[in-house]
Design a protein around this motif. Structure first.
Motif, PDB file in Angstrom:
ATOM      1  N   VAL A 241       2.752  11.013   2.750  1.00 16.60           N
ATOM      2  CA  VAL A 241       2.471   9.752   2.153  1.00 16.60           C
ATOM      3  C   VAL A 241       2.903   8.528   3.094  1.00 16.60           C
ATOM      4  O   VAL A 241       3.906   8.569   3.438  1.00 16.60           O
ATOM      5  CB  VAL A 241       3.300   9.417   1.237  1.00 16.60           C
ATOM      6  CG1 VAL A 241       2.962   8.400   0.120  1.00 16.60           C
ATOM      7  CG2 VAL A 241       2.663  10.781  -0.044  1.00 16.60           C
TER       8      VAL A 241
ATOM      9  N   SER B  74       0.813  -1.267  -0.170  1.00 16.35           N
ATOM     10  CA  SER B  74       0.136  -0.025  -0.204  1.00 16.35           C
ATOM     11  C   SER B  74       0.961   1.205  -0.093  1.00 16.35           C
ATOM     12  O   SER B  74       1.858   1.263   0.491  1.00 16.35           O
ATOM     13  CB  SER B  74      -0.781   0.020   1.133  1.00 16.35           C
ATOM     14  OG  SER B  74      -1.625   1.097   1.273  1.00 16.35           O
TER      15      SER B  74
ATOM     16  N   GLN C 179       4.735   9.707  -6.389  1.00 21.73           N
ATOM     17  CA  GLN C 179       4.776   8.261  -7.047  1.00 21.73           C
ATOM     18  C   GLN C 179       6.143   8.063  -7.680  1.00 21.73           C
ATOM     19  O   GLN C 179       6.575   7.115  -7.815  1.00 21.73           O
ATOM     20  CB  GLN C 179       3.427   7.837  -7.944  1.00 21.73           C
ATOM     21  CG  GLN C 179       2.316   7.845  -7.021  1.00 21.73           C
ATOM     22  CD  GLN C 179       1.358   7.447  -8.067  1.00 21.73           C
ATOM     23  OE1 GLN C 179       1.236   7.477  -9.063  1.00 21.73           O
ATOM     24  NE2 GLN C 179       0.013   6.957  -7.307  1.00 21.73           N
TER      25      GLN C 179
ATOM     26  N   LYS D  83      -0.121   5.549  -0.061  1.00 21.16           N
ATOM     27  CA  LYS D  83      -1.208   6.645  -0.238  1.00 21.16           C
ATOM     28  C   LYS D  83      -1.068   7.655   0.480  1.00 21.16           C
ATOM     29  O   LYS D  83      -0.419   7.533   1.497  1.00 21.16           O
ATOM     30  CB  LYS D  83      -2.653   5.806  -0.118  1.00 21.16           C
ATOM     31  CG  LYS D  83      -2.698   5.355   1.394  1.00 21.16           C
ATOM     32  CD  LYS D  83      -4.157   4.832   1.632  1.00 21.16           C
ATOM     33  CE  LYS D  83      -4.204   4.036   3.020  1.00 21.16           C
ATOM     34  NZ  LYS D  83      -5.331   3.279   3.132  1.00 21.16           N
TER      35      LYS D  83
ATOM     36  N   THR E 133      -1.846  10.156   3.218  1.00 20.34           N
ATOM     37  CA  THR E 133      -2.786   9.570   4.693  1.00 20.34           C
ATOM     38  C   THR E 133      -3.058  11.024   5.172  1.00 20.34           C
ATOM     39  O   THR E 133      -3.769  11.065   6.216  1.00 20.34           O
ATOM     40  CB  THR E 133      -2.111   8.952   5.332  1.00 20.34           C
ATOM     41  OG1 THR E 133      -0.683   9.242   5.857  1.00 20.34           O
ATOM     42  CG2 THR E 133      -2.042   7.495   4.633  1.00 20.34           C
TER      43      THR E 133
END
Length: 607
Positions: free
Chosen positions: A110, A99, A177, A101, A103
């Motif tokens: 991240v 995972s 990313q 993402k 947060t």
């Protein structure tokens, strides 16, 4: 007493008979042991790839180490949180992180949950310390590529025993990313002498992918990667990947004889012509390189600190002739951020100087800086000639050829120029270098395109410097000679810049001001107060076309660099290789070895 003697003789005869009967049936000898089972000797399955050169090192985050081989090793042996799919879109790699993402928006955070099974081939887990190490190195080390995103991080925190990571940013960062690809083994490198570069010059000390680097033979020009047995996910199909240096002149023969299964040469015209002459034509696919060749101009000191002198130098140079002499297959680049391989690439170069050679514009720029043309045609200030040092890494042959061509053009335009070719590790990290001369001599290129050297070094230049006197020139333009043991600052640096990822972070990484307290990226660093606010906007948000255009206009005025071209490569394979691997050029950032763990060994009927 005499009567007893016959009885004794009879008893003795009976005993001898009994003993004779026993000796007639002896105890059998033990049976021989069965032979040990034989283990069949097997040849490891392999895929052999030919390359032009193996490069100076294998750190994918260093400008000095950029090469197709470094990209291949990073793809095969180093873990990345996100990897591009077939269309180039980044996708989470579940073998590394389950995972990832956002947060929190304030502060922008991240969170990564790492695969609990992910570990280095040394046995250490792939963990938060690897994130911390890469973040710290990218913020502080000179000569990195793509550092802007890491400079935007304020903290990296470990959770769950190192198997969860929270990355905190100073501001929202939409390109997160793209970060934490090509993770490096912190547990080995953080305490190693020269850990950021030294252990990665001749290999990768631990693997976090399906293959691991077993050996690097620089004399033979061969790198052996073997299946990594500790790899926790689906194992690679073949036992070994071999990257072998192949001279382009013998590449067709190597393919025909199955000495190599595929090859990744530069797309030089002579290579494509030779391949087309094979009896069984190979599959040839074109693939742009993930870097742009450029000239970084030293804005922080020396004669080029004056923007007028930089403008004069740029107007003296013929970028098209440089490309034609060194890399005629390459695509011209006329922008500082985007590359021709980018979708929607638009040139930003002005119609005339400094993007195009213009002797009148060069004379006006030099004259504005106080220089006058001497009787021998050289530009002088207070009786001293305008002199620059053009630097290129000794282990990067194409860079050396560019440097020699640039120096020849400058000398023809009245600027004294010396070429220095020190080792890449020194050139891209130090403010001054020993002016080691290149080991090649330029020769005229056909068609008046400017000088093109005959050969270039494929190994580091010797540590003991030799004379740096340049070859004689015409038109009375003199050359300069740097003292052989006195370090010099490089004024014009031949250096690749990244051509992958979002354009905003690219621009900020290459032309932005370093963070407070962080040393400048020597020797090619720049800082323009009028430009930095635009770069901040581009780093922290989408690449607004108007903002990009404004930044490009400033860059063409200030000239921290001069873009040249984007090289083109080839992916050459045989029918047998195509059937076994289905090799493709792959996404720009990961290259032809994307998915190579699923390749099978090609059929080699003649071997």
């Amino acid at each position: 007493m005499i009567a007893r003697r016959p009885a004794r003789l009879l008893l003795l005869a009976v005993l001898l008979a009994v003993l004779a009967g026993c000796s007639a049936d002896p105890i059998p000898a033990p049976a021989p042991a069965p032979p040990p089972p034989t283990t069949p000797i097997t040849t490891p399955t392999q895929v052999i790839a030919g390359v032009d050169d193996i490069g100076p090192g294998f750190n994918p985050h260093l400008r000095a180490h950029q090469s197709p081989v470094t990209t291949a090793i990073a793809t095969l042996a180093l873990p990345s949180v996100f990897r591009p799919d077939a269309n180039g879109a980044l996708q989470l790699d579940p073998t590394v992180a389950t995972s990832a993402k956002v947060t929190s928006e304030n502060p922008f955070t991240v969170s990564y949950e790492l695969n609990v099974a992910a570990s280095w081939s040394s046995g250490a887990p792939i963990a938060a310390e690897d994130f911390v190490y890469l973040w710290q190195q990218m913020r502080t080390q000179p000569g990195t590529i793509g550092a802007a995103g890491y400079r935007a991080i304020s903290d990296v925190r470990s959770r769950a025993g190192g198997k969860a990571v929270d990355v905190v940013f100073d501001e929202p960062y939409p390109h997160w990313q793209e970060l934490f690809s090509g993770l490096l083994p912190a547990h080995i490198l953080k305490d190693a002498p020269g850990g950021w570069t030294g252990p990665l010059i001749n290999g990768v000390p631990a693997s976090g992918g399906p293959f691991r680097v077993m050996s690097v033979d620089r004399v033979r020009g061969e790198i052996l990667l073997a299946r990594s047995d500790p790899y926790w996910a689906t194992p690679a199909v073949v036992d070994e990947m071999i990257l072998r240096r192949i001279d382009p002149a013998v590449l067709p023969t190597a393919l025909a004889n199955h000495d190599v299964d595929l090859a990744l040469p530069d797309a030089r015209p002579e290579v494509t012509r030779a391949l087309a002459a094979l009896a069984t034509p190979p599959t040839v696919q074109r693939a742009p390189r993930p870097a742009v060749q450029q000239l970084a101009l030293r804005t922080g000191g020396g004669v080029l600190a004056d923007p007028r002198v930089r403008q004069g130098v740029a107007a003296t140079l013929n970028r098209e002739a440089i490309r034609a002499a060194v890399a005629p297959q390459a695509v011209p680049v006329d922008a500082f951020g985007a590359a021709p391989s980018d979708t929607g690439y638009v040139a930003s170069a002005p119609a005339g100087a400094p993007a195009r050679p213009d002797p009148a514009a060069a004379a006006a720029a030099f004259g504005g800086a106080g220089y006058v043309r001497g009787g021998n045609g050289t530009w002088q200030l207070a009786g001293r000639p305008l002199s620059v040092v053009v630097g290129a890494a000794a282990e990067r042959p194409e860079d050396v050829r560019v440097a020699q061509t640039v120096a020849a053009q400058l000398r023809a335009g009245g600027v004294a120029a010396t070429v220095a070719a020190p080792p890449a590790a020194d050139l891209f990290s130090q403010s001054t270098v020993v002016p080691t001369a290149p080991t090649t001599t330029p020769t005229p290129a056909p068609g008046g395109a400017g000088p093109a050297p005959t050969t270039a070094p494929s190994t580091p230049a010797p540590s003991t410097p030799t004379s740096t006197s340049a070859a004689p020139t015409t038109a009375g333009a003199p050359t300069t000679s740097a003292a052989p043991t006195t370090p010099v600052a490089v004024d014009v640096l031949v250096a690749p810049r990244e051509a992958t990822g979002a354009v905003g972070p690219r621009l900020d990484s290459d032309y932005g001001c370093p963070a407070a307290g962080v040393p400048a990226d020597s020797p090619a660093s720049s800082c323009f107060p009028a430009l930095q606010p635009l770069l901040d906007q581009l780093r922290a948000g989408p690449a607004d076309p108007a903002t990009v255009a404004d930044a490009e206009r400033i860059l063409w005025t200030q000239l921290p660099a001069l873009p040249l071209y984007q090289s083109q490569g080839l992916v050459v394979s045989t029918p047998a290789t195509d059937a076994a691997t289905k090799v493709r050029p792959g996404p720009l950032s990961t290259g032809p070895f994307t998915g190579a763990q699923r390749w099978a060994e090609p059929d080699r009927p003649d071997r």
